[in-house]
Design a protein around this motif. Sequence first.
Motif, PDB file in Angstrom:
ATOM      1  N   VAL A 138      51.274  40.027  44.179  1.00 23.10           N
ATOM      2  CA  VAL A 138      51.038  39.747  45.592  1.00 23.10           C
ATOM      3  C   VAL A 138      49.570  40.035  45.875  1.00 23.10           C
ATOM      4  O   VAL A 138      49.078  41.135  45.593  1.00 23.10           O
ATOM      5  CB  VAL A 138      51.942  40.599  46.501  1.00 23.10           C
ATOM      6  CG1 VAL A 138      51.656  40.305  47.964  1.00 23.10           C
ATOM      7  CG2 VAL A 138      53.407  40.341  46.183  1.00 23.10           C
ATOM      8  N   LEU A 139      48.858  39.065  46.437  1.00 28.54           N
ATOM      9  CA  LEU A 139      47.436  39.182  46.712  1.00 28.54           C
ATOM     10  C   LEU A 139      47.206  39.809  48.079  1.00 28.54           C
ATOM     11  O   LEU A 139      47.789  39.386  49.075  1.00 28.54           O
ATOM     12  CB  LEU A 139      46.770  37.808  46.658  1.00 28.54           C
ATOM     13  CG  LEU A 139      45.289  37.745  47.038  1.00 28.54           C
ATOM     14  CD1 LEU A 139      44.441  38.493  46.020  1.00 28.54           C
ATOM     15  CD2 LEU A 139      44.833  36.296  47.171  1.00 28.54           C
ATOM     16  N   HIS A 140      46.335  40.817  48.118  1.00 29.59           N
ATOM     17  CA  HIS A 140      45.856  41.417  49.355  1.00 29.59           C
ATOM     18  C   HIS A 140      44.347  41.262  49.398  1.00 29.59           C
ATOM     19  O   HIS A 140      43.673  41.486  48.388  1.00 29.59           O
ATOM     20  CB  HIS A 140      46.213  42.905  49.426  1.00 29.59           C
ATOM     21  CG  HIS A 140      47.649  43.152  49.752  1.00 29.59           C
ATOM     22  ND1 HIS A 140      48.174  44.415  49.946  1.00 29.59           N
ATOM     23  CD2 HIS A 140      48.689  42.305  49.930  1.00 29.59           C
ATOM     24  CE1 HIS A 140      49.453  44.327  50.218  1.00 29.59           C
ATOM     25  NE2 HIS A 140      49.791  43.058  50.216  1.00 29.59           N
ATOM     26  N   GLN A 147      38.754  45.546  56.603  1.00 28.60           N
ATOM     27  CA  GLN A 147      37.551  45.171  55.874  1.00 28.60           C
ATOM     28  C   GLN A 147      37.924  44.332  54.655  1.00 28.60           C
ATOM     29  O   GLN A 147      39.075  44.333  54.219  1.00 28.60           O
ATOM     30  CB  GLN A 147      36.752  46.412  55.451  1.00 28.60           C
ATOM     31  CG  GLN A 147      37.377  47.236  54.339  1.00 28.60           C
ATOM     32  CD  GLN A 147      38.375  48.256  54.854  1.00 28.60           C
ATOM     33  OE1 GLN A 147      38.897  48.126  55.946  1.00 28.60           O
ATOM     34  NE2 GLN A 147      38.622  49.279  54.060  1.00 28.60           N
ATOM     35  N   HIS A 148      36.941  43.617  54.096  1.00 24.86           N
ATOM     36  CA  HIS A 148      37.193  42.757  52.946  1.00 24.86           C
ATOM     37  C   HIS A 148      37.377  43.631  51.708  1.00 24.86           C
ATOM     38  O   HIS A 148      36.449  44.316  51.261  1.00 24.86           O
ATOM     39  CB  HIS A 148      36.027  41.785  52.745  1.00 24.86           C
ATOM     40  CG  HIS A 148      36.296  40.746  51.700  1.00 24.86           C
ATOM     41  ND1 HIS A 148      35.374  40.363  50.763  1.00 24.86           N
ATOM     42  CD2 HIS A 148      37.415  40.012  51.448  1.00 24.86           C
ATOM     43  CE1 HIS A 148      35.892  39.440  49.981  1.00 24.86           C
ATOM     44  NE2 HIS A 148      37.125  39.210  50.382  1.00 24.86           N
ATOM     45  N   HIS A 149      38.568  43.606  51.157  1.00 25.99           N
ATOM     46  CA  HIS A 149      38.905  44.459  50.013  1.00 25.99           C
ATOM     47  C   HIS A 149      39.916  43.715  49.136  1.00 25.99           C
ATOM     48  O   HIS A 149      41.110  43.974  49.178  1.00 25.99           O
ATOM     49  CB  HIS A 149      39.487  45.783  50.507  1.00 25.99           C
ATOM     50  CG  HIS A 149      39.851  46.732  49.412  1.00 25.99           C
ATOM     51  ND1 HIS A 149      38.947  47.177  48.470  1.00 25.99           N
ATOM     52  CD2 HIS A 149      41.032  47.322  49.114  1.00 25.99           C
ATOM     53  CE1 HIS A 149      39.550  48.006  47.638  1.00 25.99           C
ATOM     54  NE2 HIS A 149      40.825  48.097  48.006  1.00 25.99           N
ATOM     55  N   PRO A 150      39.472  42.752  48.335  1.00 29.77           N
ATOM     56  CA  PRO A 150      40.413  41.970  47.517  1.00 29.77           C
ATOM     57  C   PRO A 150      41.015  42.790  46.380  1.00 29.77           C
ATOM     58  O   PRO A 150      40.296  43.452  45.624  1.00 29.77           O
ATOM     59  CB  PRO A 150      39.540  40.822  46.986  1.00 29.77           C
ATOM     60  CG  PRO A 150      38.149  41.354  47.021  1.00 29.77           C
ATOM     61  CD  PRO A 150      38.075  42.298  48.172  1.00 29.77           C
ATOM     62  N   HIS A 151      42.308  42.733  46.247  1.00 30.28           N
ATOM     63  CA  HIS A 151      43.032  43.387  45.160  1.00 30.28           C
ATOM     64  C   HIS A 151      44.396  42.719  45.049  1.00 30.28           C
ATOM     65  O   HIS A 151      44.843  42.006  45.954  1.00 30.28           O
ATOM     66  CB  HIS A 151      43.174  44.893  45.403  1.00 30.28           C
ATOM     67  CG  HIS A 151      43.851  45.240  46.694  1.00 30.28           C
ATOM     68  ND1 HIS A 151      43.221  45.159  47.921  1.00 30.28           N
ATOM     69  CD2 HIS A 151      45.111  45.664  46.959  1.00 30.28           C
ATOM     70  CE1 HIS A 151      44.052  45.522  48.878  1.00 30.28           C
ATOM     71  NE2 HIS A 151      45.221  45.823  48.322  1.00 30.28           N
ATOM     72  N   VAL A 152      45.049  42.947  43.937  1.00 32.28           N
ATOM     73  CA  VAL A 152      46.343  42.326  43.682  1.00 32.28           C
ATOM     74  C   VAL A 152      47.310  43.401  43.212  1.00 32.28           C
ATOM     75  O   VAL A 152      46.961  44.276  42.415  1.00 32.28           O
ATOM     76  CB  VAL A 152      46.224  41.186  42.636  1.00 32.28           C
ATOM     77  CG1 VAL A 152      45.691  41.708  41.312  1.00 32.28           C
ATOM     78  CG2 VAL A 152      47.554  40.480  42.442  1.00 32.28           C
ATOM     79  N   HIS A 153      48.525  43.357  43.768  1.00 33.27           N
ATOM     80  CA  HIS A 153      49.601  44.280  43.400  1.00 33.27           C
ATOM     81  C   HIS A 153      50.599  43.544  42.503  1.00 33.27           C
ATOM     82  O   HIS A 153      50.951  42.388  42.765  1.00 33.27           O
ATOM     83  CB  HIS A 153      50.338  44.793  44.637  1.00 33.27           C
ATOM     84  CG  HIS A 153      49.487  45.608  45.562  1.00 33.27           C
ATOM     85  ND1 HIS A 153      49.036  46.864  45.260  1.00 33.27           N
ATOM     86  CD2 HIS A 153      48.998  45.328  46.797  1.00 33.27           C
ATOM     87  CE1 HIS A 153      48.318  47.340  46.267  1.00 33.27           C
ATOM     88  NE2 HIS A 153      48.275  46.417  47.212  1.00 33.27           N
ATOM     89  N   TYR A 154      51.078  44.255  41.479  1.00 33.81           N
ATOM     90  CA  TYR A 154      52.089  43.699  40.580  1.00 33.81           C
ATOM     91  C   TYR A 154      53.304  44.620  40.557  1.00 33.81           C
ATOM     92  O   TYR A 154      53.173  45.841  40.414  1.00 33.81           O
ATOM     93  CB  TYR A 154      51.545  43.556  39.157  1.00 33.81           C
ATOM     94  CG  TYR A 154      50.538  42.448  38.989  1.00 33.81           C
ATOM     95  CD1 TYR A 154      50.921  41.115  39.059  1.00 33.81           C
ATOM     96  CD2 TYR A 154      49.193  42.735  38.770  1.00 33.81           C
ATOM     97  CE1 TYR A 154      49.997  40.100  38.916  1.00 33.81           C
ATOM     98  CE2 TYR A 154      48.263  41.715  38.620  1.00 33.81           C
ATOM     99  CZ  TYR A 154      48.680  40.404  38.693  1.00 33.81           C
ATOM    100  OH  TYR A 154      47.758  39.391  38.557  1.00 33.81           O
TER     101      TYR A 154
END
Length: 467
Positions: A138-140, A147-154
């Motif tokens: 799931v992309l956040h 604030q802009h903080h791209p990360h991905v949860h698995y």
Amino acid sequence: MSVLADWLARARVPEHCAPRARRALAAIRCCRTPALGGHVYRCTECAGTDFAYHSCHHRACPRCGGERTAAWTAQQEARLLPVPYFLVTFTVPQELRAVFAAEPALMHDRLFRESAATLQQVAAERRLLGAELGFVGVLHTWGRQLQHHPHVHYIVPGGGLSADGNKWVNARQRDWLLPVAKLAAVFRGRMEAVLRASASARHASIPAGTWRSRWVVHCQPAGSGEAVVRYLARYVSRTAISDERLVVADDERVVFNYTDTKTQQRRQCTLGAEEFLRRYLQHVPPAGQHRVRYFGWLHPAAHARRMTVDVARQRGDGNAAGVGPKGWPVAGALGAPTDTNAAAKADRARGAAAGGAALALALPALRTVHARARGHAAAAGPGAAPLHAMSIRTRDQLIILLRPAPRAAGGSLGRDGRKTAREPGDGWRTPSRRAKTDATGTRARARRRMPPSGAPPVGGWRPIQNA
């Protein structure tokens, strides 16, 4: 009634606004208004009527997404396996966030692809797991203050499908899946390679120290997986902030609550109306991009492998049935205890077919690991050499594997398995345990001492081959 949706509907569209952000604001303004039409519902009992306007179903709309979120949550909970789950998070460093903001469609795909490939690459190593994972990502793109903080949860189950595709392999521990330092290093290398190959100009704009610093990958146990599924479901089809967090929303400012990451205390963030709108709209995903993606044997196209996983767990293959290191039976840490007596008989039968006798003893609650075992095996006969042992510790169990080595012609064997008297013409002896190894891991003295006839070595234990 949504306070945030009403505020967005009356907000002024910024001059420099991306097309996807303009479409999002236009959809929010028309959501559940006469512009989209509606339906008339009539009660079959009292003949009463009710009118409801249509929804826009946009991913950035605070009013929509509830039904899709509930359906996705029910689907993922139904697919959970009876194994421990882990939440693995890949975070992009600060130096790369400008690249992600400039080309979100490209960089989000790279983030998904390289982080998923990192998980599969590290999990495929035999010393760590030796299996193919199946997980949901799931992309956040936002932090707690928008604030802009791209990360991905698995959402990763604690195990995977074996290399041959026939068995289920459990994780080594219930609270540990893979080393995060290795995941971070592999992820950093893959991101650098793909950026250098596909976007050389963007790669040149990134400071060189970014590729030498330590990246952040976080892995934590998630229990049965239901809690983390419900947590991530809030951001699958909904927006970055909900009405529950809003304190004040007027034409001048917006005040909302958030939890501080370091202190875990409840705080308030106050932003101007324009700044809040800018932060909100920067998290609108590009058209056609999916926030949720599936990998490994959980991919929608991997029906056969998913069926193999289900069948393997139902019939008790691999570690799902409690098979420990090197395939020897022990009481399973995650499943029901195995029948040690039946397993020992099967192991003795395999050892007898190979020309020796095998003994497997499962000793629960044993805290120390014995390097060697002394004595003779009565079942091996009077002419057998002393038994040499190898012990394997598996948390609360200990397995001692014993096997007699054949006696060579001439000479006698001591307690350590080495020849005490040399016969004329034999010209060789068992190498010492302190013999050095070369780059390939082969003992150099062992190669010099081995007989040219290919006779079996004198003394020492030989590994028992798995069936």
